[in-house]
Structure formats: structure tokens, C-alpha cells
Motif scaffolding. Structure first.
Motif, PDB file in Angstrom:
ATOM      1  N   MET A   1      55.803 101.466  66.454  1.00 35.70           N
ATOM      2  CA  MET A   1      55.123 100.897  65.300  1.00 35.70           C
ATOM      3  C   MET A   1      55.650  99.491  65.031  1.00 35.70           C
ATOM      4  O   MET A   1      56.850  99.257  65.016  1.00 35.70           O
ATOM      5  CB  MET A   1      55.330 101.772  64.069  1.00 35.70           C
ATOM      6  CG  MET A   1      54.660 103.125  64.155  1.00 35.70           C
ATOM      7  SD  MET A   1      52.857 102.981  64.043  1.00 35.70           S
ATOM      8  CE  MET A   1      52.673 102.434  62.350  1.00 35.70           C
ATOM      9  N   THR A   2      54.728  98.567  64.812  1.00 35.37           N
ATOM     10  CA  THR A   2      55.095  97.193  64.466  1.00 35.37           C
ATOM     11  C   THR A   2      54.982  97.009  62.961  1.00 35.37           C
ATOM     12  O   THR A   2      53.999  97.436  62.348  1.00 35.37           O
ATOM     13  CB  THR A   2      54.158  96.196  65.167  1.00 35.37           C
ATOM     14  OG1 THR A   2      54.284  96.339  66.578  1.00 35.37           O
ATOM     15  CG2 THR A   2      54.503  94.762  64.776  1.00 35.37           C
ATOM     16  N   THR A   3      55.977  96.384  62.366  1.00 27.11           N
ATOM     17  CA  THR A   3      55.925  96.005  60.960  1.00 27.11           C
ATOM     18  C   THR A   3      55.582  94.527  60.876  1.00 27.11           C
ATOM     19  O   THR A   3      56.274  93.692  61.467  1.00 27.11           O
ATOM     20  CB  THR A   3      57.268  96.269  60.263  1.00 27.11           C
ATOM     21  OG1 THR A   3      57.559  97.663  60.296  1.00 27.11           O
ATOM     22  CG2 THR A   3      57.227  95.803  58.818  1.00 27.11           C
ATOM     23  N   THR A   4      54.514  94.204  60.154  1.00 28.99           N
ATOM     24  CA  THR A   4      54.086  92.818  59.987  1.00 28.99           C
ATOM     25  C   THR A   4      54.403  92.365  58.579  1.00 28.99           C
ATOM     26  O   THR A   4      53.933  92.956  57.597  1.00 28.99           O
ATOM     27  CB  THR A   4      52.583  92.667  60.268  1.00 28.99           C
ATOM     28  OG1 THR A   4      52.296  93.116  61.598  1.00 28.99           O
ATOM     29  CG2 THR A   4      52.153  91.208  60.132  1.00 28.99           C
ATOM     30  N   LEU A   5      55.218  91.311  58.468  1.00 29.53           N
ATOM     31  CA  LEU A   5      55.691  90.822  57.179  1.00 29.53           C
ATOM     32  C   LEU A   5      55.253  89.376  56.988  1.00 29.53           C
ATOM     33  O   LEU A   5      55.582  88.508  57.803  1.00 29.53           O
ATOM     34  CB  LEU A   5      57.218  90.917  57.113  1.00 29.53           C
ATOM     35  CG  LEU A   5      57.874  90.461  55.805  1.00 29.53           C
ATOM     36  CD1 LEU A   5      57.463  91.357  54.648  1.00 29.53           C
ATOM     37  CD2 LEU A   5      59.397  90.435  55.961  1.00 29.53           C
ATOM     38  N   ALA A   6      54.500  89.112  55.926  1.00 29.29           N
ATOM     39  CA  ALA A   6      54.123  87.747  55.570  1.00 29.29           C
ATOM     40  C   ALA A   6      55.171  87.192  54.611  1.00 29.29           C
ATOM     41  O   ALA A   6      55.576  87.865  53.663  1.00 29.29           O
ATOM     42  CB  ALA A   6      52.751  87.730  54.917  1.00 29.29           C
ATOM     43  N   VAL A   7      55.606  85.974  54.877  1.00 28.68           N
ATOM     44  CA  VAL A   7      56.549  85.284  53.984  1.00 28.68           C
ATOM     45  C   VAL A   7      55.767  84.142  53.347  1.00 28.68           C
ATOM     46  O   VAL A   7      55.349  83.204  54.037  1.00 28.68           O
ATOM     47  CB  VAL A   7      57.773  84.779  54.752  1.00 28.68           C
ATOM     48  CG1 VAL A   7      58.739  84.069  53.811  1.00 28.68           C
ATOM     49  CG2 VAL A   7      58.475  85.945  55.462  1.00 28.68           C
ATOM     50  N   ALA A   8      55.524  84.247  52.034  1.00 27.99           N
ATOM     51  CA  ALA A   8      54.562  83.355  51.394  1.00 27.99           C
ATOM     52  C   ALA A   8      55.050  82.858  50.044  1.00 27.99           C
ATOM     53  O   ALA A   8      55.661  83.600  49.273  1.00 27.99           O
ATOM     54  CB  ALA A   8      53.222  84.081  51.215  1.00 27.99           C
ATOM     55  N   ASN A   9      54.756  81.605  49.800  1.00 26.76           N
ATOM     56  CA  ASN A   9      54.895  80.988  48.482  1.00 26.76           C
ATOM     57  C   ASN A   9      54.208  79.634  48.590  1.00 26.76           C
ATOM     58  O   ASN A   9      54.575  78.830  49.453  1.00 26.76           O
ATOM     59  CB  ASN A   9      56.363  80.818  48.082  1.00 26.76           C
ATOM     60  CG  ASN A   9      56.515  80.372  46.637  1.00 26.76           C
ATOM     61  OD1 ASN A   9      55.657  79.684  46.081  1.00 26.76           O
ATOM     62  ND2 ASN A   9      57.609  80.754  46.012  1.00 26.76           N
ATOM     63  N   GLN A  10      53.203  79.399  47.746  1.00 26.77           N
ATOM     64  CA  GLN A  10      52.460  78.143  47.892  1.00 26.77           C
ATOM     65  C   GLN A  10      53.247  76.929  47.431  1.00 26.77           C
ATOM     66  O   GLN A  10      52.828  75.805  47.657  1.00 26.77           O
ATOM     67  CB  GLN A  10      51.122  78.216  47.147  1.00 26.77           C
ATOM     68  CG  GLN A  10      51.206  78.141  45.635  1.00 26.77           C
ATOM     69  CD  GLN A  10      51.331  79.520  45.016  1.00 26.77           C
ATOM     70  OE1 GLN A  10      51.894  80.446  45.593  1.00 26.77           O
ATOM     71  NE2 GLN A  10      50.801  79.668  43.823  1.00 26.77           N
ATOM     72  N   LYS A  11      54.403  77.149  46.799  1.00 24.58           N
ATOM     73  CA  LYS A  11      55.267  76.031  46.438  1.00 24.58           C
ATOM     74  C   LYS A  11      56.159  75.690  47.613  1.00 24.58           C
ATOM     75  O   LYS A  11      56.778  76.569  48.204  1.00 24.58           O
ATOM     76  CB  LYS A  11      56.123  76.386  45.217  1.00 24.58           C
ATOM     77  CG  LYS A  11      56.966  75.205  44.715  1.00 24.58           C
ATOM     78  CD  LYS A  11      57.821  75.600  43.540  1.00 24.58           C
ATOM     79  CE  LYS A  11      58.545  74.383  42.976  1.00 24.58           C
ATOM     80  NZ  LYS A  11      59.383  73.689  43.982  1.00 24.58           N
TER      81      LYS A  11
END
Length: 267
Positions: free
Chosen positions: A1-11
Motif C-alpha cells: 500500500m502506498t500512502t500519498t501525502l500532500a504538503v500544502a500551504n498557499q502562504k
């Protein structure tokens, strides 16, 4: 199983790209296979890992807009992570995708094809989102299992987090009902100041979100790492910053319910 993690902040300026590179390298140290995806047209992640975007003929832009198989654009890096790099061409992707049917699903489709192509599988795919809430960020959130929000420990850095959470809500409603907010990662933390400590204490109350620990300390070592084309885990292995990211990676792996490969072999 692959875990997909988005790292986000528009600042911008919240150590988002630093966090992606460092978490990826720390997961590799723990024995995980990791693919990092640079979705920022500024290509800071690509540059930080020792690859000059101007030398690349193919990148994530061709993968997203022209149907190039991701495997053909993926590069190995000295930190042990694989990278789907970006170039300035990615700035055109927003316009190219804007009128395309199913544009929110484009990255999920790319990752599904990657998992099904018979090549090596990844334990983790970590997405470095651009500092905006446009098509590429929505596509990343649509493809992700979870989202991590780096947040500088200063009051002004809180502005806009509510907008990101509104976008997450819309993504859950329309394109990815399983998306979970894994929490806020405090960055650029100076424990010597009362202000930074107060901000850290109020983050959880303000946004009703988990705080991923430990906070990442402010140190010049982070600025030195990109110039060497490596993560801080390689350029300053014993620093407080490297130690913090190793602990964060361990906590994220536990959050994903993912044992380290060595532990899986012993089980």
C-alpha cells in the motif's frame, strides 16, 4: 500500500519545500521507498535535491499535460528519494488543465498508472504543492490520502489557513471524500521567544487540528542545505533540525499505520 501525502500551504516562506525534502529523506533512512513530486513551477524542491531544472527536457509538466508516463520523468537523487521534477514550464499547466475535463483527477490518474505499470512500488508519495489554491493544489489534494500543513510559528502566518481548510472541505465533498487533514507542522520555531511559544499553544485551539510534533526549529542549517543539493539530513546530520524531521517522519509513519520495513521483516 502506498500512502500519498500532500504538503500544502498557499502562504510562501513556511518551510514547505524544506519539509517535503527532509521528511522524504528521513523516511528513506527508516527503510521506506519514497517518491517526491514537485508541483511548484518555481521548482525549489528539484533544485534543493541537486537537480538544475534548466537542464531538464522532461518533467512533471509533460506527465500532467501530455500523458507522458511518470516513470520516464522520475529521477534518482543522492538523498535516496526518487523525484518527479518540475521546471518553469509547469507555470503553463494551470492554463493547460483549466479547460480539461476531469482536471482535478489528473494527478490521481498519473499515480494510479504508476502503481499499475509493473515498476517498483513506493511506500510513500509526498506532494510538494505550489503556494496557491489553484488547479495543481486541488489535483494534489484529490490524489492524496492526507494533507500536512506547515505553519510558521508567527501570528501572520495563520492568515489563509482557513481558506486552505475550505478548499480541503470542497475537495472532500466533490473529488476525494477520503482526504484527511493529518495536522499542522509548526516550522521556523524559536523556543526562546514567548511569541513563538504562544502561537504554538494556540494552533490546535484556533484550527481544531492536530499538531504534528516536534516543532521544527529555526536554524541557518536549513538555508545551507539547498546550496549543497541535499537535505539537512545529509548536510547536517546531527543538527536539531535533522533530529526534528526524523521524529516527525516517525510520527507520520505511525499515523499511516506503516511499520518500518525492517520491523515488517521481523514480524
Amino acid at each position: 500500500m502506498t500512502t500519498t501525502l500532500a504538503v500544502a500551504n498557499q502562504k510562501g516562506g513556511v518551510a514547505k519545500t524544506t519539509s517535503v525534502a527532509s521528511i522524504g529523506a528521513a523516511l528513506v533512512e527508516r527503510g521506506h521507498s519514497v517518491l517526491l513530486v514537485d508541483l511548484d513551477p518555481q521548482a525549489c524542491l528539484t533544485f534543493s535535491l541537486g537537480i538544475d531544472p534548466e537542464d531538464l527536457e522532461i518533467s512533471v509538466h509533460q506527465v500532467l499535460t501530455r500523458g507522458l508516463p511518470a516513470r520516464e520523468a522520475i529521477l534518482a537523487t543522492e538523498d535516496g528519494v526518487d523525484l518527479l521534477p518540475a521546471t518553469i514550464e509547469l507555470a503553463r499547466a494551470e492554463a493547460d488543465l483549466l479547460t480539461r475535463t476531469g482536471r482535478e483527477q489528473v494527478l490521481r490518474s498519473v499515480l494510479d498508472d504508476l502503481a499499475a505499470d509493473g515498476g517498483p512500488a513506493y511506500d510513500w508519495v509526498v506532494l510538494d504543492c505550489p503556494p496557491s489554491l489553484g488547479v495543481l493544489t486541488v489535483a494534489a489534494l484529490t490524489a492524496a490520502d492526507g494533507v500536512l500543513i506547515p505553519l510558521q510559528c508567527e501570528t501572520l502566518s495563520h492568515r489563509g489557513v482557513g481558506q486552505l481548510l475550505d478548499t480541503v472541505h470542497d475537495v472532500r465533498r466533490f473529488t476525494n471524500r477520503d482526504l484527511e487533514v493529518w495536522g499542522v507542522l509548526p516550522t521556523l520555531y524559536d523556543g526562546r521567544t514567548n511569541h513563538a511559544r504562544r502561537v504554538l499553544e494556540t494552533i490546535s485551539e484556533t484550527y481544531d487540528l492536530a499538531v504534528v510534533e516536534p516543532p521544527i526549529p529555526k536554524t541557518i542549517k536549513f538555508a545551507e542545505a539547498p546550496a549543497a543539493g541535499r537535505s539537512i539530513l545529509q548536510t547536517s546530520r546531527s543538527s536539531k533540525g535533522a533530529a526534528a524531521y526524523r521524529e516527525v517522519a516517525a510520527n507520520l509513519a505511525a499515523r499511516a499505520g506503516m511499520a518500518d520495513p525492517q520491523a515488517r521483516e521481523l514480524a
